[in-house]
Design an enzyme around this catalytic site. Structure first.
Site, PDB file in Angstrom:
ATOM      1  NE  ARG A  56     -73.814  29.274  85.391  1.00 27.61           N
ATOM      2  CZ  ARG A  56     -75.076  29.527  85.744  1.00 27.61           C
ATOM      3  NH1 ARG A  56     -76.005  28.618  85.559  1.00 27.61           N
ATOM      4  NH2 ARG A  56     -75.378  30.677  86.297  1.00 27.61           N
ATOM      5  CG  HIS A 106     -82.993  33.529  90.171  1.00 28.29           C
ATOM      6  ND1 HIS A 106     -82.681  34.226  89.027  1.00 28.29           N
ATOM      7  CD2 HIS A 106     -84.309  33.741  90.395  1.00 28.29           C
ATOM      8  CE1 HIS A 106     -83.784  34.818  88.568  1.00 28.29           C
ATOM      9  NE2 HIS A 106     -84.775  34.544  89.380  1.00 28.29           N
ATOM     10  CB  CYS A 136     -82.746  12.545 105.079  1.00 25.90           C
ATOM     11  SG  CYS A 136     -82.699  12.832 103.303  1.00 25.90           S
ATOM     12  CG  ASN A 198     -78.236  46.574  81.321  1.00 24.20           C
ATOM     13  OD1 ASN A 198     -77.859  45.779  82.190  1.00 24.20           O
ATOM     14  ND2 ASN A 198     -78.655  46.186  80.119  1.00 24.20           N
ATOM     15  CD  GLU A 200     -76.788  45.600  74.711  1.00 24.98           C
ATOM     16  OE1 GLU A 200     -75.866  46.045  74.012  1.00 24.98           O
ATOM     17  OE2 GLU A 200     -77.094  44.396  74.763  1.00 24.98           O
TER      18      GLU A 200
HETATM   19  C1  BV8 Z   1     -91.683  31.746  88.466  1.00 27.51           C
HETATM   20  C2  BV8 Z   1     -81.096  29.818  87.594  1.00 27.51           C
HETATM   21  C3  BV8 Z   1     -93.806  31.514  89.495  1.00 27.51           C
HETATM   22  C4  BV8 Z   1     -79.768  30.012  88.160  1.00 27.51           C
HETATM   23  C5  BV8 Z   1     -82.644  31.304  86.518  1.00 27.51           C
HETATM   24  C6  BV8 Z   1     -94.029  33.685  79.802  1.00 27.51           C
HETATM   25  C7  BV8 Z   1     -94.048  35.046  80.032  1.00 27.51           C
HETATM   26  C8  BV8 Z   1     -93.540  35.580  81.224  1.00 27.51           C
HETATM   27  C9  BV8 Z   1     -93.005  34.735  82.200  1.00 27.51           C
HETATM   28  C10 BV8 Z   1     -92.968  33.390  81.969  1.00 27.51           C
HETATM   29  C11 BV8 Z   1     -93.471  32.854  80.780  1.00 27.51           C
HETATM   30  N1  BV8 Z   1     -93.304  31.523  80.836  1.00 27.51           N
HETATM   31  C12 BV8 Z   1     -92.717  31.189  82.014  1.00 27.51           C
HETATM   32  C13 BV8 Z   1     -92.521  32.320  82.724  1.00 27.51           C
HETATM   33  C14 BV8 Z   1     -91.911  32.438  84.059  1.00 27.51           C
HETATM   34  C15 BV8 Z   1     -90.391  32.286  83.959  1.00 27.51           C
HETATM   35  C16 BV8 Z   1     -89.813  33.319  83.023  1.00 27.51           C
HETATM   36  O1  BV8 Z   1     -89.714  34.475  83.365  1.00 27.51           O
HETATM   37  N2  BV8 Z   1     -89.420  32.875  81.821  1.00 27.51           N
HETATM   38  C17 BV8 Z   1     -88.862  33.805  80.871  1.00 27.51           C
HETATM   39  C18 BV8 Z   1     -87.649  33.176  80.198  1.00 27.51           C
HETATM   40  C19 BV8 Z   1     -89.956  34.174  79.865  1.00 27.51           C
HETATM   41  N3  BV8 Z   1     -89.902  32.535  85.285  1.00 27.51           N
HETATM   42  C20 BV8 Z   1     -89.827  31.510  86.168  1.00 27.51           C
HETATM   43  O2  BV8 Z   1     -90.068  30.362  85.906  1.00 27.51           O
HETATM   44  C21 BV8 Z   1     -89.459  31.914  87.593  1.00 27.51           C
HETATM   45  N4  BV8 Z   1     -90.408  31.355  88.496  1.00 27.51           N
HETATM   46  O3  BV8 Z   1     -92.128  32.544  87.672  1.00 27.51           O
HETATM   47  O4  BV8 Z   1     -92.439  31.114  89.433  1.00 27.51           O
HETATM   48  C22 BV8 Z   1     -93.973  32.450  90.632  1.00 27.51           C
HETATM   49  C23 BV8 Z   1     -93.419  33.739  90.596  1.00 27.51           C
HETATM   50  C24 BV8 Z   1     -93.600  34.590  91.654  1.00 27.51           C
HETATM   51  C25 BV8 Z   1     -94.323  34.185  92.748  1.00 27.51           C
HETATM   52  C26 BV8 Z   1     -94.880  32.900  92.787  1.00 27.51           C
HETATM   53  C27 BV8 Z   1     -94.709  32.036  91.720  1.00 27.51           C
HETATM   54  C28 BV8 Z   1     -88.096  31.365  87.961  1.00 27.51           C
HETATM   55  C29 BV8 Z   1     -87.041  32.127  87.192  1.00 27.51           C
HETATM   56  C30 BV8 Z   1     -85.658  31.705  87.709  1.00 27.51           C
HETATM   57  C31 BV8 Z   1     -85.025  30.836  86.684  1.00 27.51           C
HETATM   58  N5  BV8 Z   1     -83.624  30.625  87.023  1.00 27.51           N
HETATM   59  N6  BV8 Z   1     -81.411  30.974  86.781  1.00 27.51           N
HETATM   60  C32 BV8 Z   1     -78.750  29.969  87.094  1.00 27.51           C
HETATM   61  O5  BV8 Z   1     -78.696  28.977  86.354  1.00 27.51           O
HETATM   62  O6  BV8 Z   1     -78.039  30.975  87.015  1.00 27.51           O
HETATM   63  S1  BV8 Z   1     -82.926  32.664  85.543  1.00 27.51           S
HETATM   64  C33 BV8 Z   1     -81.487  33.165  84.792  1.00 27.51           C
HETATM   65  O7  BV8 Z   1     -81.824  34.329  84.055  1.00 27.51           O
HETATM   66  C34 BV8 Z   1     -80.414  33.636  85.750  1.00 27.51           C
HETATM   67  O8  BV8 Z   1     -80.757  33.530  87.109  1.00 27.51           O
HETATM   68  C35 BV8 Z   1     -80.243  35.103  85.376  1.00 27.51           C
HETATM   69  O9  BV8 Z   1     -79.855  35.889  86.424  1.00 27.51           O
HETATM   70  C36 BV8 Z   1     -81.601  35.389  84.950  1.00 27.51           C
HETATM   71  C37 BV8 Z   1     -81.851  36.666  84.233  1.00 27.51           C
HETATM   72  O10 BV8 Z   1     -80.855  36.824  83.255  1.00 27.51           O
HETATM   73  P1  BV8 Z   1     -79.950  38.139  83.392  1.00 27.51           P
HETATM   74  O11 BV8 Z   1     -79.297  38.114  84.722  1.00 27.51           O
HETATM   75  O12 BV8 Z   1     -80.774  39.331  83.047  1.00 27.51           O
HETATM   76  O13 BV8 Z   1     -78.844  37.864  82.300  1.00 27.51           O
HETATM   77  P2  BV8 Z   1     -78.975  38.129  80.741  1.00 27.51           P
HETATM   78  O14 BV8 Z   1     -77.854  37.430  80.080  1.00 27.51           O
HETATM   79  O15 BV8 Z   1     -80.383  37.864  80.297  1.00 27.51           O
HETATM   80  O16 BV8 Z   1     -78.758  39.710  80.601  1.00 27.51           O
HETATM   81  C38 BV8 Z   1     -77.498  40.258  80.916  1.00 27.51           C
HETATM   82  C39 BV8 Z   1     -77.660  41.773  80.855  1.00 27.51           C
HETATM   83  O17 BV8 Z   1     -76.417  42.367  81.281  1.00 27.51           O
HETATM   84  C40 BV8 Z   1     -77.928  42.275  79.455  1.00 27.51           C
HETATM   85  O18 BV8 Z   1     -78.946  43.276  79.513  1.00 27.51           O
HETATM   86  C41 BV8 Z   1     -76.593  42.914  79.026  1.00 27.51           C
HETATM   87  O19 BV8 Z   1     -76.794  44.060  78.200  1.00 27.51           O
HETATM   88  C42 BV8 Z   1     -76.033  43.349  80.349  1.00 27.51           C
HETATM   89  N7  BV8 Z   1     -74.548  43.372  80.383  1.00 27.51           N
HETATM   90  C43 BV8 Z   1     -73.676  42.522  79.750  1.00 27.51           C
HETATM   91  N8  BV8 Z   1     -72.412  42.901  80.041  1.00 27.51           N
HETATM   92  C44 BV8 Z   1     -72.489  43.974  80.883  1.00 27.51           C
HETATM   93  C45 BV8 Z   1     -73.853  44.272  81.104  1.00 27.51           C
HETATM   94  N9  BV8 Z   1     -74.248  45.310  81.865  1.00 27.51           N
HETATM   95  C46 BV8 Z   1     -73.288  46.047  82.457  1.00 27.51           C
HETATM   96  N10 BV8 Z   1     -71.964  45.818  82.300  1.00 27.51           N
HETATM   97  C47 BV8 Z   1     -71.527  44.797  81.523  1.00 27.51           C
HETATM   98  N11 BV8 Z   1     -70.207  44.599  81.355  1.00 27.51           N
END
Ligand code: BV8
Length: 230
Positions: A56, A106, A136, A198, A200
């Site tokens: 990536r 992130h 280190c 977005n 969609e």
């Molecule tokens: C945390 C790393 C505590 C970098 C990433 C159960 C329920 C709820 C939450 C949780 C749960 N179990 C665990 C959790 C927490 C968890 C979480 O949310 N899990 C989810 C899966 C359920 N979250 C965490 O662990 C986070 N940490 O909660 O810590 C805390 C919090 C606050 C304060 C104190 C403590 C850490 C989350 C970070 C994880 N790392 N990435 C990398 O590898 O890239 S997340 C990963 O998903 C990426 O960073 C990415 O950005 C992120 C979100 O995805 P999107 O960007 O939305 O991408 P996606 O493909 O999903 O969607 C694309 C969208 O674009 C679509 O809607 C599509 O329609 C649209 N699109 C496509 N083409 C176009 C377009 N729009 C316009 N034009 C186009 N052409």
């Protein structure tokens, strides 16, 4: 006038050729999140995780910003009030487009982190588990990326900005990952006008006061032009 907070996700970089996560054939269709985007996955098989991020990082280093990134840079340059971009993306395309006020909640592909001494430095294109920290000398280097289960960066700064936002815009994110998926509720609570741009409807679409659907390279420049004409 007014403070604008913009959340971006993988969708804003899709038209720059970078894969999203949850779309057809996206990154999570090719890899299990548990294997490549968690600290447990990294300690289990660091080389696999480095291969995932090396691929990536190489792709992102070749990618160029698209009209959506450029429109946001124009908004920051020309809007009278504050513009803050909070990005979930790690591809560096907002800075390449000229945006200055960007928070990488992130992490960033082009940065490395030592998890012994917390030193950060520009990541080499190819990282290996045998790399040692320039500060280190421990062999405990990792991509400077926030994995699932880890705390996103600059959460205080982000909450502060959301509490003062007049407009909150969410661009190219599916609204599946927390805490980013909750920012719209925080901004709305403090009285901001909330907009989703977005391809969609995301899973959080109903929480926004205004939604516009279409490719980011069309809907974002149109929205920026209107915002600047206010
Ligand atoms: C945390 C790393 C505590 C970098 C990433 C159960 C329920 C709820 C939450 C949780 C749960 N179990 C665990 C959790 C927490 C968890 C979480 O949310 N899990 C989810 C899966 C359920 N979250 C965490 O662990 C986070 N940490 O909660 O810590 C805390 C919090 C606050 C304060 C104190 C403590 C850490 C989350 C970070 C994880 N790392 N990435 C990398 O590898 O890239 S997340 C990963 O998903 C990426 O960073 C990415 O950005 C992120 C979100 O995805 P999107 O960007 O939305 O991408 P996606 O493909 O999903 O969607 C694309 C969208 O674009 C679509 O809607 C599509 O329609 C649209 N699109 C496509 N083409 C176009 C377009 N729009 C316009 N034009 C186009 N052409």
């Amino acid at each position: 006038m007014g403070n604008i907070v913009i959340l971006t996700g993988a969708g804003i970089s899709a038209e720059s050729g970078l894969g999203t996560f949850r779309d057809e054939g996206g990154l999570w269709a090719q890899h299990r999140i548990e294997d490549v985007a968690t600290p447990e996955g990294f300690s289990r098989d660091p080389e696999l995780v480095h291969r995932f991020y090396n691929a990536r990082r190489a792709q992102a280093s070749e990618a160029t910003p698209n009209a959506a990134h450029e429109a946001l840079a124009r908004l920051e340059a020309e809007h009278k009030g504050n513009v803050l971009i909070v990005t979930q993306n790690v591809d560096g395309l907002h800075q390449k487009a000229g945006s200055k006020n960007v928070t990488h909640m992130h992490g960033q592909l082009d940065q490395a982190l030592c998890h012994s001494c917390e030193h950060r430095w520009p990541a080499p294109l190819v990282m290996r588990k045998t790399d040692t920290c320039p500060n280190c000398a421990s062999p405990t280097t990792r991509p400077d990326i926030v994995w699932f289960g880890e705390i996103p960066y600059q959460m205080e700064k982000i909450s502060e900005a959301l509490s003062k936002a007049d407009v909150f815009v969410s661009i190219g994110t599916s609204g599946e990952v927390y805490p980013a998926a909750n920012f719209v509720a925080e901004a709305d609570y403090f009285g901001a006008h909330t907009v989703e741009l977005n391809l969609e409807p995301s899973s959080g679409a109903s929480r926004f006061s205004e939604c516009r659907f279409g490719p980011a390279t069309q809907v974002v420049p149109d929205w920026v032009t209107e915002e600047l004409a206010r």
